[in-house]
Design a protein around this motif. Structure first.
Motif, PDB file in Angstrom:
ATOM      1  N   THR A  12       0.877  -1.008   0.012  1.00 36.25           N
ATOM      2  CA  THR A  12      -0.002  -0.048   0.006  1.00 36.25           C
ATOM      3  C   THR A  12       0.968   1.225   0.130  1.00 36.25           C
ATOM      4  N   GLY A  16       1.424   3.633  -2.990  1.00 40.34           N
ATOM      5  CA  GLY A  16       0.908   5.209  -2.977  1.00 40.34           C
ATOM      6  C   GLY A  16       1.933   5.980  -3.071  1.00 40.34           C
ATOM      7  N   THR A  38      -2.715   0.126  -5.260  1.00 36.24           N
ATOM      8  CA  THR A  38      -2.750   0.704  -3.808  1.00 36.24           C
ATOM      9  C   THR A  38      -4.203   0.107  -3.240  1.00 36.24           C
TER      10      THR A  38
END
Lengths: 166, 100
Positions: A12, A16, A38
């Motif tokens: 993630t 991101g 993500t």
């Protein structure tokens, strides 16, 4: 189970970061693709939190609808790679300082909170049945209001997309 | 054992990444995507709180946030298309009409 948390959390955060600052490509399509990754790894985190329904909704609505809309508009407007423009060095430094301070305050306040330590017995299962029952008993009014919001958004989009705004 | 604070830390870092994107990037599409990152960070925090406090309300809130975010993206992209049609640009530095 812990290994999955670290895997999904790392995915993630890395994806991101690549949405915001990709050193290899300045193309908005690349950013949109990393946003899909993500969202998907976030759905994995939701599954680890036993929020199965929300994980499914996350994949269907975000990865399936929102990102496709992004890609559709980016390709419709035919935006090429972002040309590298001169950034104001002082402003870049200041914004990194400000955001770093914000992150420090957030993370350190999480570590010091007593309420966070007290909540340590997860039992809730976010199944479709539970969320459906709550949605049609306690949350009927917000549910209806949200449908009105969607209708207003739809009308607004049609109005904005007309060629001459008269 | 993974606790609440681990999820909240991930959420806080993701939120900061989103803020960096909104502040630093000039491309309006990337700014909208960073807004999505910020909303997702809030969603993750709420699902974590919901799970660890045994209360379904947080997950209901996330459900509504996802709905409103979808509407927000649609309106934002429509605005962007209207802007692009008029000004032929998607960069914030070219949009200085309201600058004193």
């Amino acid at each position: 189970m812990d290994i999955f948390f670290y895997l999904f959390a790392a995915l993630t955060l890395i994806c991101g970061l690549l949405v915001v600052a990709n050193p290899f490509s300045r193309n908005p399509v690349t950013s949109a693709m990393f946003l899909v990754l993500t969202i998907l790894s976030m759905a994995g985190l939701f599954v680890l939190l036993n929020a199965f329904f929300l994980a499914a909704v996350q994949v269907i609505v975000y990865a399936g609808a929102v990102i496709v809309l992004y890609l559709f508009v980016i390709m419709l407007l035919d935006l090429g790679a972002d040309e590298r423009r001169r950034l104001n060095k002082a402003m870049v430094g200041l914004s990194f300082l400000g955001v770093g301070l914000l992150a420090f305050v957030l993370v350190s306040s999480i570590g010091q909170s007593e309420a966070v330590g007290a909540l340590s017995s997860p039992r809730l299962q976010g199944t479709t049945e539970k969320l459906g029952k709550a949605l049609f008993s306690d949350y009927v009014l917000p549910f209806e209001v949200v449908s009105v919001v969607l209708l207003v958004a739809m009308v607004g989009i049609i109005l904005l997309s007309k060629r001459d705004l008269k | 054992m993974i606790g609440l604070e681990d999820y909240l830390t991930v959420s806080a870092i993701l939120f900061s990444i989103g803020v960096v994107g909104v502040v630093m990037r000039r491309n309006l599409f990337i700014i909208l995507m960073s807004l999505e990152l910020i909303l997702n960070a809030a969603n993750l925090a709420m699902v974590a709180f919901s799970r660890f406090s045994n209360n379904i309300d947080g997950q209901m809130m996330v459900f509504f946030i996802i709905t409103v975010a979808a509407a927000e993206v649609a309106v934002g992209l429509a605005l962007l298309v209207a802007l692009y049609r008029r000004r032929q640009t998607a960069y914030t530095e070219d949009l200085t009409n309201m600058k004193l």
